[in-house]
Write an enzyme that holds these catalytic residues in place. Structure first.
Site, PDB file in Angstrom:
ATOM      1  N   ASP A 172     -48.927  48.166  72.665  1.00 26.99           N
ATOM      2  CA  ASP A 172     -48.322  48.001  71.156  1.00 26.99           C
ATOM      3  C   ASP A 172     -49.269  46.892  70.629  1.00 26.99           C
ATOM      4  O   ASP A 172     -50.023  46.104  71.261  1.00 26.99           O
ATOM      5  CB  ASP A 172     -46.954  47.479  71.221  1.00 26.99           C
ATOM      6  CG  ASP A 172     -46.428  47.104  69.803  1.00 26.99           C
ATOM      7  OD1 ASP A 172     -46.714  48.230  68.988  1.00 26.99           O
ATOM      8  OD2 ASP A 172     -45.857  46.138  69.389  1.00 26.99           O
ATOM      9  N   SER A 173     -49.313  46.731  69.139  1.00 24.04           N
ATOM     10  CA  SER A 173     -49.901  45.908  68.524  1.00 24.04           C
ATOM     11  C   SER A 173     -49.530  44.310  68.945  1.00 24.04           C
ATOM     12  O   SER A 173     -50.230  43.516  68.601  1.00 24.04           O
ATOM     13  CB  SER A 173     -49.695  46.054  66.747  1.00 24.04           C
ATOM     14  OG  SER A 173     -48.416  45.880  66.651  1.00 24.04           O
TER      15      SER A 173
ATOM     16  N   CYS B 268     -46.028  52.140  70.037  1.00 22.63           N
ATOM     17  CA  CYS B 268     -46.377  51.644  68.690  1.00 22.63           C
ATOM     18  C   CYS B 268     -46.347  52.955  67.665  1.00 22.63           C
ATOM     19  O   CYS B 268     -47.158  53.945  68.045  1.00 22.63           O
ATOM     20  CB  CYS B 268     -47.459  51.126  68.800  1.00 22.63           C
ATOM     21  SG  CYS B 268     -48.067  50.350  67.086  1.00 22.63           S
TER      22      CYS B 268
ATOM     23  N   GLU C 112     -42.548  38.792  64.620  1.00 22.41           N
ATOM     24  CA  GLU C 112     -43.471  38.078  65.213  1.00 22.41           C
ATOM     25  C   GLU C 112     -43.594  36.769  65.137  1.00 22.41           C
ATOM     26  O   GLU C 112     -43.780  36.209  66.095  1.00 22.41           O
ATOM     27  CB  GLU C 112     -44.791  38.725  64.741  1.00 22.41           C
ATOM     28  CG  GLU C 112     -45.146  40.182  65.326  1.00 22.41           C
ATOM     29  CD  GLU C 112     -45.977  40.456  66.580  1.00 22.41           C
ATOM     30  OE1 GLU C 112     -46.669  39.702  66.929  1.00 22.41           O
ATOM     31  OE2 GLU C 112     -45.461  41.413  67.215  1.00 22.41           O
TER      32      GLU C 112
ATOM     33  N   CYS D  33     -40.308  51.759  64.041  1.00 27.62           N
ATOM     34  CA  CYS D  33     -41.334  50.802  64.647  1.00 27.62           C
ATOM     35  C   CYS D  33     -40.491  50.081  65.667  1.00 27.62           C
ATOM     36  O   CYS D  33     -39.426  49.825  65.622  1.00 27.62           O
ATOM     37  CB  CYS D  33     -41.355  49.758  63.291  1.00 27.62           C
ATOM     38  SG  CYS D  33     -42.295  48.430  63.691  1.00 27.62           S
ATOM     39  N   THR D  34     -41.344  50.089  66.713  1.00 27.51           N
ATOM     40  CA  THR D  34     -40.819  49.625  67.999  1.00 27.51           C
ATOM     41  C   THR D  34     -40.337  47.939  67.942  1.00 27.51           C
ATOM     42  O   THR D  34     -39.702  47.864  68.819  1.00 27.51           O
ATOM     43  CB  THR D  34     -41.793  49.732  69.192  1.00 27.51           C
ATOM     44  OG1 THR D  34     -43.054  49.162  68.689  1.00 27.51           O
ATOM     45  CG2 THR D  34     -42.066  51.265  69.360  1.00 27.51           C
ATOM     46  N   HIS D  35     -40.685  47.308  66.841  1.00 23.70           N
ATOM     47  CA  HIS D  35     -40.217  46.004  66.739  1.00 23.70           C
ATOM     48  C   HIS D  35     -38.941  45.750  66.170  1.00 23.70           C
ATOM     49  O   HIS D  35     -38.119  44.863  66.451  1.00 23.70           O
ATOM     50  CB  HIS D  35     -41.243  45.220  65.571  1.00 23.70           C
ATOM     51  CG  HIS D  35     -42.504  44.677  66.121  1.00 23.70           C
ATOM     52  ND1 HIS D  35     -43.445  45.540  66.493  1.00 23.70           N
ATOM     53  CD2 HIS D  35     -42.836  43.239  66.257  1.00 23.70           C
ATOM     54  CE1 HIS D  35     -44.596  44.871  66.740  1.00 23.70           C
ATOM     55  NE2 HIS D  35     -44.266  43.635  66.482  1.00 23.70           N
TER      56      HIS D  35
HETATM   57  N1  DGL Z   1     -44.639  47.997  66.628  1.00 25.96           N
HETATM   58  C1  DGL Z   1     -45.495  48.680  65.814  1.00 25.96           C
HETATM   59  C2  DGL Z   1     -44.830  50.021  65.509  1.00 25.96           C
HETATM   60  O1  DGL Z   1     -43.942  50.677  66.074  1.00 25.96           O
HETATM   61  C3  DGL Z   1     -46.180  48.324  64.709  1.00 25.96           C
HETATM   62  C4  DGL Z   1     -45.987  46.742  64.314  1.00 25.96           C
HETATM   63  C5  DGL Z   1     -47.331  46.322  63.398  1.00 25.96           C
HETATM   64  O2  DGL Z   1     -48.103  45.815  64.017  1.00 25.96           O
HETATM   65  O3  DGL Z   1     -47.284  46.472  62.314  1.00 25.96           O
HETATM   66  O4  DGL Z   1     -45.074  50.439  64.355  1.00 25.96           O
END
Ligand code: DGL
Length: 280
Positions: free
Chosen positions: A16-17, A79, A164, A198-200
């Site tokens: 992931d990022s 991600c 983050e 988005c996984t966040h």
């Molecule tokens: N967690 C990532 C996703 O699922 C991206 C978050 C990011 O780096 O912008 O899109």
């Protein structure tokens, strides 16, 4: 073909990022605890959400190559932004050259696969990064599988920086969460299923639930990606044999390890050890 890549079985790579893929890793480990995993967060270059197609592709390619060189035969892009902007090119152009027997899978397809079974109104909303929304990957995947489902995507550019920066529980988060949820429900009042694309975003779940009206289902991806991976490994015995199974996880970040360790507590209940690595 890269002959220097390790041939012996290895862990499953999760990329992931930043921290978001930890929600995917958690879902996968709950279902498949016996496998070994390497988690790689490119925190030093996160967020990816507003970066161009080319940059996300180059960064993701570097991460995949690194995970292959660390022994992974199977890598999950945990991600959505990387899945939307880099997965197809890596699968179609890079893997045949690097090693056609290795695999890279994403998180969009497993989510699209179940959506038609969950929505009654056939109106679905996607909350995601700007990159994922603009790519229209969800619209395309869902249309292929469920042509009668209408998809509305809304970008939430500030949600990842809030997470983050460890502000998911702060008062400031309420404003931005409420604003994007009101906006998507204004765009399509018939939505009965909202995908956190988005996984966040599952980290914001308590706030999201506060502002989503009762009766609208909120979908986090972890469990669906996990069951799709389980199914994949059952169907691909050759790949399963190339995944080691001692229940171990190693964590790597491109950022400062103390910072990663600290912030990872928001995502994982247990304390973890993390090592630094550079991607170039
Ligand atoms: N967690 C990532 C996703 O699922 C991206 C978050 C990011 O780096 O912008 O899109």
């Amino acid at each position: 073909m890269d002959d220097k890549l390790p041939k012996t079985p290895g862990p499953i790579g999760i990329f992931d990022s930043g921290y978001g893929g930890l929600t995917i890793l958690k879902g996968i480990r709950d279902l498949l605890p016996q496998y070994d995993y390497i988690y790689l967060g490119d925190n030093a270059r996160a967020p990816y959400g507003s970066r161009s197609f080319d940059v996300v592709y180059q960064f993701t390619r570097q991460a995949v190559l690194k995970l292959f060189s660390m022994g992974c035969h199977l890598v999950i892009l945990g991600c959505n932004t990387a899945s939307a902007k880099a997965l197809r090119t890596i699968q179609q152009n890079d893997l045949p050259e690097i090693d056609p027997t290795r695999r890279v899978l994403g998180v969009i397809r497993p989510t699209a696969e179940i959506i038609g079974e969950l929505t009654q109104t056939r109106h679905v909303g996607i909350l995601a990064t700007e990159g994922t929304v603009k790519s229209e990957s969800y619209n395309m995947e869902i249309q292929k599988l469920w042509p009668d489902v209408e998809v509305t995507g809304v970008a939430c550019p500030l949600w990842v920086p809030i997470i983050e920066n460890n502000e998911a529980e702060g008062d400031g988060a309420d404003y931005f969460v409420r604003k994007r949820i009101n906006h998507i429900l204004w765009r399509d009042p018939n939505i009965d299923t909202l995908i956190l694309g988005c996984t966040h975003y599952p980290i914001l779940m308590p706030k999201i639930k506060q502002y989503v009206p009762d009766g609208i289902r909120i979908i986090a991806q972890g469990e669906y990606v996990a069951s799709s991976l389980k199914d994949y490994l059952l169907r691909h015995k050759d790949m399963d044999a190339r995944c080691t199974k001692q229940g171990k996880v190693q964590y790597f970040t491109t950022e400062n390890t103390a910072k990663f360790k600290d912030n990872a507590r928001i995502f994982l209940p247990e304390g973890i050890d993390v090592e630094h690595l550079d991607l170039e």
